[in-house]
Design an enzyme around this catalytic site. Sequence first.
Site, PDB file in Angstrom:
ATOM      1  N   HIS A   1      -0.331  -0.384  16.093  1.00 54.80           N
ATOM      2  CA  HIS A   1       0.671   0.081  15.459  1.00 54.80           C
ATOM      3  C   HIS A   1       2.071  -0.005  16.279  1.00 54.80           C
ATOM      4  CE1 HIS A   1      -2.589   2.273  13.239  1.00 54.80           C
ATOM      5  NE2 HIS A   1      -1.737   2.294  12.227  1.00 54.80           N
ATOM      6  N   GLU A  57       0.948  -1.161  -0.086  1.00 58.35           N
ATOM      7  CA  GLU A  57       0.085  -0.037  -0.005  1.00 58.35           C
ATOM      8  C   GLU A  57       0.792   1.256   0.065  1.00 58.35           C
ATOM      9  OE1 GLU A  57      -2.509  -0.614   3.608  1.00 58.35           O
ATOM     10  OE2 GLU A  57      -3.329  -2.438   2.493  1.00 58.35           O
ATOM     11  N   LEU A  59      -6.207  -1.559  -0.479  1.00 57.08           N
ATOM     12  CA  LEU A  59      -6.208  -1.866   0.693  1.00 57.08           C
ATOM     13  C   LEU A  59      -6.853  -3.389   0.816  1.00 57.08           C
ATOM     14  CD1 LEU A  59      -7.105   0.619   3.576  1.00 57.08           C
ATOM     15  CD2 LEU A  59      -7.384  -1.552   3.905  1.00 57.08           C
ATOM     16  N   ASP A  82       1.026  -4.892  12.360  1.00 57.22           N
ATOM     17  CA  ASP A  82      -0.178  -5.227  13.077  1.00 57.22           C
ATOM     18  C   ASP A  82      -1.139  -5.526  11.952  1.00 57.22           C
ATOM     19  OD1 ASP A  82       0.271  -3.215  15.673  1.00 57.22           O
ATOM     20  OD2 ASP A  82       1.434  -2.990  14.027  1.00 57.22           O
ATOM     21  N   PHE A  83      -1.120  -5.380  10.539  1.00 55.25           N
ATOM     22  CA  PHE A  83      -1.950  -5.568   9.525  1.00 55.25           C
ATOM     23  C   PHE A  83      -1.742  -7.037   8.867  1.00 55.25           C
ATOM     24  CE2 PHE A  83      -2.008  -0.809   9.677  1.00 55.25           C
ATOM     25  CZ  PHE A  83      -3.098  -0.710  10.282  1.00 55.25           C
ATOM     26  N   ILE A  84      -0.570  -7.591   9.298  1.00 51.16           N
ATOM     27  CA  ILE A  84      -0.415  -9.095   8.717  1.00 51.16           C
ATOM     28  C   ILE A  84      -1.302  -9.776   9.103  1.00 51.16           C
ATOM     29  CG2 ILE A  84       0.932 -10.166  10.721  1.00 51.16           C
ATOM     30  CD1 ILE A  84       3.075 -10.823   8.329  1.00 51.16           C
ATOM     31  N   GLU A 130      -5.119  -6.625   2.097  1.00 50.90           N
ATOM     32  CA  GLU A 130      -4.171  -7.582   2.583  1.00 50.90           C
ATOM     33  C   GLU A 130      -4.270  -8.802   2.351  1.00 50.90           C
ATOM     34  OE1 GLU A 130      -5.155  -5.242   4.391  1.00 50.90           O
ATOM     35  OE2 GLU A 130      -3.413  -3.932   5.026  1.00 50.90           O
ATOM     36  N   GLN A 168       1.873  -2.387   5.774  1.00 52.80           N
ATOM     37  CA  GLN A 168       2.252  -1.159   6.149  1.00 52.80           C
ATOM     38  C   GLN A 168       2.585  -1.115   7.641  1.00 52.80           C
ATOM     39  OE1 GLN A 168      -1.019   2.299   5.591  1.00 52.80           O
ATOM     40  NE2 GLN A 168       0.335   2.450   3.767  1.00 52.80           N
ATOM     41  N   PHE A 169       2.011  -1.725   8.237  1.00 51.42           N
ATOM     42  CA  PHE A 169       2.384  -2.122   9.712  1.00 51.42           C
ATOM     43  C   PHE A 169       2.332  -3.636   9.909  1.00 51.42           C
ATOM     44  CE2 PHE A 169       1.538   2.231   9.758  1.00 51.42           C
ATOM     45  CZ  PHE A 169       2.380   2.806  10.686  1.00 51.42           C
TER      46      PHE A 169
END
Lengths: 343, 323
Positions: free
Chosen positions: A146, A47, A77, A104-106, A79, A101-102
């Site tokens: 984050h 992203e 957006l 955390d979003f995995i 993932e 992007q972080f």
Amino acid sequence: MAGHAETFGFSGGPEGDGSRVMTYVAAISEALREEMRRDPSVLVMGEDIGNDFGGAFKVTKGFAAEFGPLRVLNTPLAELGFTGVASGMALMGLRPVVEMQFADFISSAFDSIVQYAATTHYRWGAAVPMVIRAPSDGGLRSGPFHSQNPEAWFVHTPGLKVVAPATPADAKGLLTAAIRDDNPVIYFESKPLYRNLKGYVPEGEHVVPIGKAHLARSGKNLSIVTYGAELHQALAAAERLADEGIECDVLDLRSLKPLDEEAVLATARKTGKVLVVHAANRLAGVGAEVAAMIADRAFEWLDAPVRRLGGLDTPVPFSPPLEDAYRPDAAKIAAMARELARY
Amino acid sequence: MTETSLTDRERLEVYTWMRLTRAFDERMVALWKQGRGVGGTFSQRGHEAISVGAGWALAPDDVVAPMHRDLGTFLVRGITPLRAFASLMGRATGVTGGRDINFHGMGDLSLGIIGFISHLPHSVPVALGAAMSFRYRGEKRAVLSFTGDGASGSGLFHETLNMAALWDAPYVLLVENNQYAYSTPVHEHTKVTDLARRADGYGIPGVSVDGNDVEAVHAAVKMALDRAREGGGPTLIEARTMRMMGHAIHDGAEYVPPAQLAEWAARDPLQLFEERLVATGVSRDDLEGIGRRCEAEVEEAVVWAEGSPWPDPATVTDGVYAP
Ligand SMILES: Cc1ncc(C[n+]2csc(CCOP(=O)(O)OP(=O)(O)O)c2C)c(N)n1
Ligand SMILES: [Mg+2]
């Protein structure tokens, strides 16, 4: 109130011919750029990496202009979807490097990673050579979403490799190794180190083999086994402890899967007292596996129980006093190490 | 210009909420630029007509799931500027007691507000769940869920609308199309930028509305919520606006063409509404008086928040589980 970031400073690293001092984040960029120049099958996707924005942390700044939109693939957006797309590219011989992007979003891509990418070679023999870059870790007052360190989920998953560099040199060397690996590799990069840590980084080809730990400091009384940004907290603690006459081995795991069992056992057998430290919460974290490994294979050498220090078993809190209470730091490491030394 | 269903008194109230939202936002941005903020935050500048217009359309028993640009909805629903500023400042007196950051986690079920996580768009199915609880119990209540143009690229958007339509849920999904998802303009993350058209794929009404016209937003959302409460099923609403600041406070948004910003600045939602109010006889002095009262309220909130205690580190593990 500032985070822990300012205590990082300079990591040394391999000095000598062609080594330059650079930041941790610049070393990540350099590894990516050099691998993309070397191998036309390597591409980056994620992203906000298009239009020369370079992603949230500017890791791919300048890449769009150099490599074009197909090799610097800006994604919606999505993932779960784009991680699946990366698997498909990898099956066909490309080597995608996916940027979360972080970290955390995995979790939004979890199915695709742990069910698809991780199992494919075992099930039908097709390799999935992809890398997922996950900007992780906290101390930066960024709140529950984050700041996470979700490595244990992936260490638990057969078919994946997991690395977590703590120095600029290792950031470059492990990313290069990850890109060249024929398996899905989750690469946890440490946000608090990005611009706060500098060190020597070899020019040109630099590969740090996956699965090899690094003894960052040598001492005879006690071992601290750690990885990622916590390495620098552990080194700071070891410095204080040395003044008090407690000499520490500090082992930087670098790779979390496979774990460097020999290096872990060697330090445990050398000092007989081990403290495992990570920023991720403690319960069922990587430290539990390290402790079990030592209990299994170095029991006779131990002079004390293996101790673990991790984040608290809560979501990562935002407010500075709460985050400080949550996170292991040099003072907490030193306190636990002192107790262990006295055991 | 849309036909309004608001009375003159209501229009002034709506204007007051918009002014309060703008005053809060401007003060917040100034504080963060001075380094007095804690962590990062999001400006919602440009979204006032959407967040206030939609928030005002909710019935008292409805439930709403706002996002990071929806300060106006939080305020209209009863999160006070005091609590909101204390949340932003990580204080014990904030909505999450310092556990979550900026507008994240600003949920309060007593006010009918569902808090959000960062992961987009995870409030969307959760809000549908709330709507299904109303169907389940036979209650005449509806749920309004907010999401962004960028978040509409996630699979959850599709999964949720498919279920909502299938189950005739009392559910309204409002997409705030503010032209950008972080650095990515809408036409670079989706092919069909007319997002309301997606409703066709689910067999539900799709409405596109001028997101800078508070009365138009209010009318569209009210109609959809009324329909939903009466068993008419879900609606997808696209409200078009512009994110007038960076994605978050750290972002200078150099990637946004100045001409695009200028074009939208000329259609500022507050100014548009002011012109309309003045045209119907409200005096500019009265509007400025409202503005001054809002600024004073915000200032009081800032002082209170900055004077509020930090959370006690001894409480860090409290609340992970329900007692
Ligand atoms: C699953 C997930 N991936 C990435 C992000 C990082 N992120 C936060 S906001 C954002 C852009 C959102 O754009 P949009 O939905 O249009 O909302 P806007 O911020 O424009 O209001 C991104 C990519 C996230 N929050 N969640
Ligand atoms: Mg947007």
